[in-house]
Design a protein around this motif. Structure first.
Motif, short mmCIF file in Angstrom:
data_model
loop_
_atom_site.label_atom_id
_atom_site.label_comp_id
_atom_site.label_asym_id
_atom_site.label_seq_id
_atom_site.Cartn_x
_atom_site.Cartn_y
_atom_site.Cartn_z
N ILE A 23 1.15 -1.11 -0.58
CA ILE A 23 0.11 -0.46 0.33
C ILE A 23 1.19 1.02 -0.25
O ILE A 23 1.35 1.83 1.05
N GLU A 24 0.73 2.33 -1.16
CA GLU A 24 1.39 3.09 -1.28
C GLU A 24 -0.15 4.38 -0.84
O GLU A 24 -0.87 3.90 -1.59
N LEU A 26 -1.85 6.34 2.05
CA LEU A 26 -2.22 5.96 1.98
C LEU A 26 -3.01 7.16 2.59
O LEU A 26 -4.17 7.40 2.75
N GLU A 27 -1.83 8.00 3.15
CA GLU A 27 -1.91 9.26 4.08
C GLU A 27 -2.81 10.39 2.74
O GLU A 27 -3.06 11.00 3.33
N VAL A 29 -5.38 10.18 1.68
CA VAL A 29 -6.60 9.81 1.92
C VAL A 29 -7.13 10.27 3.02
O VAL A 29 -7.28 9.91 3.97
N GLU A 31 -8.85 12.02 6.69
CA GLU A 31 -9.51 11.49 7.14
C GLU A 31 -10.88 11.30 8.25
O GLU A 31 -11.62 10.34 8.31
N VAL A 53 -8.07 -2.51 2.13
CA VAL A 53 -6.88 -1.62 3.44
C VAL A 53 -6.82 -0.32 3.46
O VAL A 53 -6.56 0.44 4.03
N LEU A 54 -8.26 0.18 3.08
CA LEU A 54 -8.48 1.97 3.71
C LEU A 54 -9.07 1.34 4.72
O LEU A 54 -9.56 0.89 5.81
N LYS A 55 -8.96 3.10 6.25
CA LYS A 55 -9.22 2.51 7.31
C LYS A 55 -10.18 2.95 7.51
O LYS A 55 -10.73 2.71 8.43
N CYS A 149 -5.93 6.48 -7.93
CA CYS A 149 -6.01 5.35 -6.89
C CYS A 149 -6.10 4.20 -8.25
O CYS A 149 -6.47 4.06 -9.04
N ARG A 173 -1.55 1.96 -5.19
CA ARG A 173 -1.29 3.27 -4.66
C ARG A 173 -2.41 4.17 -4.88
O ARG A 173 -3.46 3.94 -5.73
N PHE A 174 -2.55 5.30 -3.97
CA PHE A 174 -3.27 6.62 -3.90
C PHE A 174 -2.25 7.57 -4.05
O PHE A 174 -1.08 7.67 -3.12
#
Length: 241
Positions: A23-24, A26-27, A29, A31, A53-55, A149, A173-174
């Motif tokens: 996962i690349e 992710l920050e 996305v 919160e 994989v998303l929070k 993404c 990747r995001f």
């Protein structure tokens, strides 16, 4: 409740074990707050890998066929997709696009994440196809950022037509959120919608490294299917020797 059970107890851990996703970004996305996550679409597995994989919880617009299958299998499939946060969208007829936009805006209006595949259908050959402008309409009307993404390796893991996936690592990747506030109030201008959509697709392309085709995937599929049908008809007419 069932969504979180699937993600954290049942499906999520299984997908992480089978595909070992890297996962690349992710920050990128957000919160909190409404946002669109727009991705390429290479495999049936994409529907489940990204949410895993998303929070945050994410809701996808899914084709209505997943919810209308016959028999026990069809009902179980429909129940599964609804429990996994998928919203059925009828893609046939002139009102299909407007229905999808209404459903998507409803999700964004609640401050949630909306997942969408701008190509409108899975890539049948691993290439990235021209995006439809619905994603731009929703981004401008709702005034929300779009996070590009890229799913990488899922086509090789589970190409169209394959039920049991190959066990191989994939990457997700995001990219940095795209801000289209400069186009506020222009969601009815075709040139603006095309420009916004193309910017989103270019961001996805930059993340995925795919070959790009400046045509709609559905049109290419239909053309190739018609050509194959024509070849079969010609073959049947050949005289036996």
């Amino acid at each position: 409740m069932f969504y979180y059970l699937l993600k954290h107890v049942v499906l999520g851990p299984l997908l992480r074990l089978l595909f070992r996703p890297r996962i690349e970004g992710l920050e990128h996305v957000p919160e909190t707050g409404a946002a669109i996550v727009a991705g390429n679409h290479l495999s049936f597995s994409d529907h489940f890998l990204m949410p895993a994989v998303l929070k945050r919880r994410i809701t996808f617009l899914a084709k209505a066929e997943y919810f209308t299958g016959p028999g026990v299998k069809g009902r179980l499939t429909a129940a599964f997709f609804r429990s996994a946060g998928q919203i059925p969208v009828d893609r046939s007829g002139k009102e299909a696009g407007q229905a999808a936009i209404r459903e998507g805006l409803g999700v964004l209006g609640k401050g949630e994440l909306l997942g969408i595949y701008p190509e409108g259908t899975r890539s049948h050959d691993g290439r990235l196809y021209k995006g439809k402008v619905g994603v731009a309409v929703m981004a401008l009307r709702a005034g929300v950022p779009v996070v590009p993404c890229a799913m990488i390796g899922t086509f090789e893991a589970q190409p169209p037509g394959r039920v049991v996936p190959h066990l191989r690592p994939v990457a997700i990747r995001f990219g940095e959120p795209l801000d289209f506030s400069r186009y506020a109030g222009m969601e009815n201008e075709k040139a603006i919608l095309r420009a916004v959509t193309d910017e989103i697709m270019y961001a996805i392309l930059s993340l995925s490294g795919q070959e790009y085709v400046d045509r709609y995937a559905a049109d290419v599929k239909a053309q190739e299917a018609a050509a194959e049908a024509a070849r079969e008809r010609r073959f049947r007419r050949l005289p036996l020797r």
